[in-house]
Design a protein around this motif. Sequence first.
Motif, mmCIF file in Angstrom:
data_model
loop_
_atom_site.group_PDB
_atom_site.id
_atom_site.type_symbol
_atom_site.label_atom_id
_atom_site.label_comp_id
_atom_site.label_asym_id
_atom_site.label_seq_id
_atom_site.Cartn_x
_atom_site.Cartn_y
_atom_site.Cartn_z
ATOM 1 N N ILE A 5 0.993 -1.340 -0.082
ATOM 2 C CA ILE A 5 -0.129 0.030 0.191
ATOM 3 C C ILE A 5 0.790 1.463 0.191
ATOM 4 C CG2 ILE A 5 -1.184 1.418 1.627
ATOM 5 C CD1 ILE A 5 -2.527 -1.041 2.473
ATOM 6 N N ALA A 6 1.211 2.283 -0.489
ATOM 7 C CA ALA A 6 1.115 3.766 -0.694
ATOM 8 C C ALA A 6 -0.071 4.534 -0.079
ATOM 9 C CB ALA A 6 1.241 4.130 -2.059
ATOM 10 N N ALA A 7 0.277 5.104 0.841
ATOM 11 C CA ALA A 7 -0.885 5.671 1.813
ATOM 12 C C ALA A 7 -0.363 7.121 1.518
ATOM 13 C CB ALA A 7 -0.721 5.113 3.293
ATOM 14 N N CYS A 8 -1.138 8.338 1.793
ATOM 15 C CA CYS A 8 -1.570 9.328 1.995
ATOM 16 C C CYS A 8 -2.483 9.609 3.039
ATOM 17 C CB CYS A 8 -0.892 10.505 1.137
ATOM 18 S SG CYS A 8 -2.316 10.469 0.143
ATOM 19 N N GLY A 9 -2.528 11.299 3.374
ATOM 20 C CA GLY A 9 -3.124 11.721 4.341
ATOM 21 C C GLY A 9 -4.881 11.371 3.575
ATOM 22 N N GLY A 11 -5.099 10.261 0.317
ATOM 23 C CA GLY A 11 -4.624 8.883 -0.821
ATOM 24 C C GLY A 11 -5.101 9.652 -2.219
ATOM 25 N N MET A 12 -4.902 10.750 -2.639
ATOM 26 C CA MET A 12 -4.611 10.963 -3.796
ATOM 27 C C MET A 12 -3.684 11.174 -4.020
ATOM 28 S SD MET A 12 -8.429 13.507 -3.649
ATOM 29 C CE MET A 12 -9.176 13.349 -4.973
ATOM 30 N N GLY A 13 -3.232 12.232 -4.346
ATOM 31 C CA GLY A 13 -2.213 12.820 -5.169
ATOM 32 C C GLY A 13 -0.731 12.220 -4.612
ATOM 33 N N SER A 14 -0.380 12.344 -3.872
ATOM 34 C CA SER A 14 0.621 11.413 -2.703
ATOM 35 C C SER A 14 0.872 10.082 -2.803
ATOM 36 C CB SER A 14 0.939 12.545 -1.037
ATOM 37 O OG SER A 14 1.415 13.587 -1.439
ATOM 38 N N SER A 15 -0.087 9.631 -2.401
ATOM 39 C CA SER A 15 0.155 8.309 -2.526
ATOM 40 C C SER A 15 -0.228 7.975 -3.906
ATOM 41 C CB SER A 15 -1.483 7.482 -1.959
ATOM 42 O OG SER A 15 -2.225 7.674 -2.239
ATOM 43 N N GLN A 16 -0.470 8.556 -4.756
ATOM 44 C CA GLN A 16 -0.179 7.876 -6.124
ATOM 45 C C GLN A 16 1.308 8.142 -6.460
ATOM 46 O OE1 GLN A 16 -2.484 6.437 -8.801
ATOM 47 N NE2 GLN A 16 -1.263 6.186 -10.107
ATOM 48 N N LEU A 17 1.108 9.440 -6.713
ATOM 49 C CA LEU A 17 3.159 9.310 -6.296
ATOM 50 C C LEU A 17 4.211 7.947 -5.901
ATOM 51 C CD1 LEU A 17 3.059 13.455 -6.806
ATOM 52 C CD2 LEU A 17 3.201 11.905 -8.399
ATOM 53 N N ILE A 18 3.792 8.033 -5.036
ATOM 54 C CA ILE A 18 4.402 7.251 -4.564
ATOM 55 C C ILE A 18 4.151 5.870 -4.638
ATOM 56 C CG2 ILE A 18 4.748 6.015 -1.838
ATOM 57 C CD1 ILE A 18 3.870 7.691 -0.581
ATOM 58 N N LYS A 19 2.699 5.362 -4.968
ATOM 59 C CA LYS A 19 2.912 4.277 -5.662
ATOM 60 C C LYS A 19 3.509 3.578 -6.958
ATOM 61 C CE LYS A 19 -0.768 1.631 -8.194
ATOM 62 N NZ LYS A 19 -2.439 1.669 -8.703
ATOM 63 N N MET A 20 3.564 5.085 -8.060
ATOM 64 C CA MET A 20 4.458 4.785 -8.787
ATOM 65 C C MET A 20 5.951 4.805 -9.120
ATOM 66 S SD MET A 20 2.377 7.549 -11.635
ATOM 67 C CE MET A 20 3.314 8.778 -10.911
ATOM 68 N N LYS A 21 6.448 5.810 -7.805
ATOM 69 C CA LYS A 21 7.955 5.542 -7.190
ATOM 70 C C LYS A 21 7.828 4.217 -7.243
ATOM 71 C CE LYS A 21 8.823 9.532 -7.439
ATOM 72 N NZ LYS A 21 10.444 10.272 -9.442
ATOM 73 N N ILE A 22 7.577 3.072 -6.069
ATOM 74 C CA ILE A 22 7.375 2.304 -5.582
ATOM 75 C C ILE A 22 7.572 1.155 -6.972
ATOM 76 C CG2 ILE A 22 6.616 0.034 -4.399
ATOM 77 C CD1 ILE A 22 5.804 2.763 -2.281
ATOM 78 N N GLU A 23 5.985 1.090 -7.955
ATOM 79 C CA GLU A 23 6.127 0.301 -9.119
ATOM 80 C C GLU A 23 7.583 0.306 -9.440
ATOM 81 O OE1 GLU A 23 1.206 -0.151 -9.680
ATOM 82 O OE2 GLU A 23 2.945 1.347 -10.270
ATOM 83 N N LYS A 24 8.259 1.503 -9.325
ATOM 84 C CA LYS A 24 9.196 0.894 -10.615
ATOM 85 C C LYS A 24 10.411 0.556 -9.960
ATOM 86 C CE LYS A 24 12.026 5.357 -12.946
ATOM 87 N NZ LYS A 24 12.406 6.332 -13.117
ATOM 88 N N THR A 25 11.128 0.866 -9.159
ATOM 89 C CA THR A 25 11.513 0.534 -7.963
ATOM 90 C C THR A 25 11.453 -1.464 -7.819
ATOM 91 O OG1 THR A 25 11.914 2.649 -6.936
ATOM 92 C CG2 THR A 25 13.075 0.440 -5.841
ATOM 93 N N LEU A 26 10.225 -1.758 -7.913
ATOM 94 C CA LEU A 26 10.425 -2.842 -7.795
ATOM 95 C C LEU A 26 10.652 -3.673 -8.965
ATOM 96 C CD1 LEU A 26 6.959 -3.045 -5.843
ATOM 97 C CD2 LEU A 26 9.240 -4.003 -4.789
ATOM 98 N N LYS A 27 9.919 -2.865 -9.698
ATOM 99 C CA LYS A 27 10.823 -3.554 -11.453
ATOM 100 C C LYS A 27 11.319 -3.787 -11.437
ATOM 101 C CE LYS A 27 9.049 -3.241 -16.167
ATOM 102 N NZ LYS A 27 8.811 -2.253 -17.059
#
Length: 96
Positions: A5-9, A11-27
Motif C-alpha cells: 500500500i502507498a498511503a497518504c493523508g 489517498g489522492m495525489g501523494s499516494s499515487q506518486l508514491i505508488k508509481m515510484k514503488i512500482e518502478k523500484t520493484l520492477k
Amino acid sequence: MLRVIAACGNGMGSSQLIKMKIEKTLKKLNISAKVDHMSVGEAKSVGENYDVIFCPKHLMSNFSCIDNNRTKIIGLINLMSEKEIEEKIKEYLMRL
C-alpha cells in the motif's frame, strides 16, 4: 507476490506518486508485487491484508492499530526519492 500500500493523508495525489515510484523500484529489482494507493484511514482498515505499507514518516503512528508480525509500516522522509524507496525495500527484504 508482495502486496503493498502507498498511503497518504487523503489517498489522492501523494499516494499515487508514491505508488508509481514503488512500482518502478520493484520492477527494477525484479520483484513481483501488487501496489495499491489509498488514504491512511482506508489503509488502517485493510492494512493487515498487506505485506508493506509506505506512508510519510509523520503518519506512521496512525498504523499502531495494525498489530501483526506480517505487515511492515515504512515511513518515507522524501516521498519523491526513488533512492530512499529502494533502500527501504532492500532493508525490508533482508529481514524476511
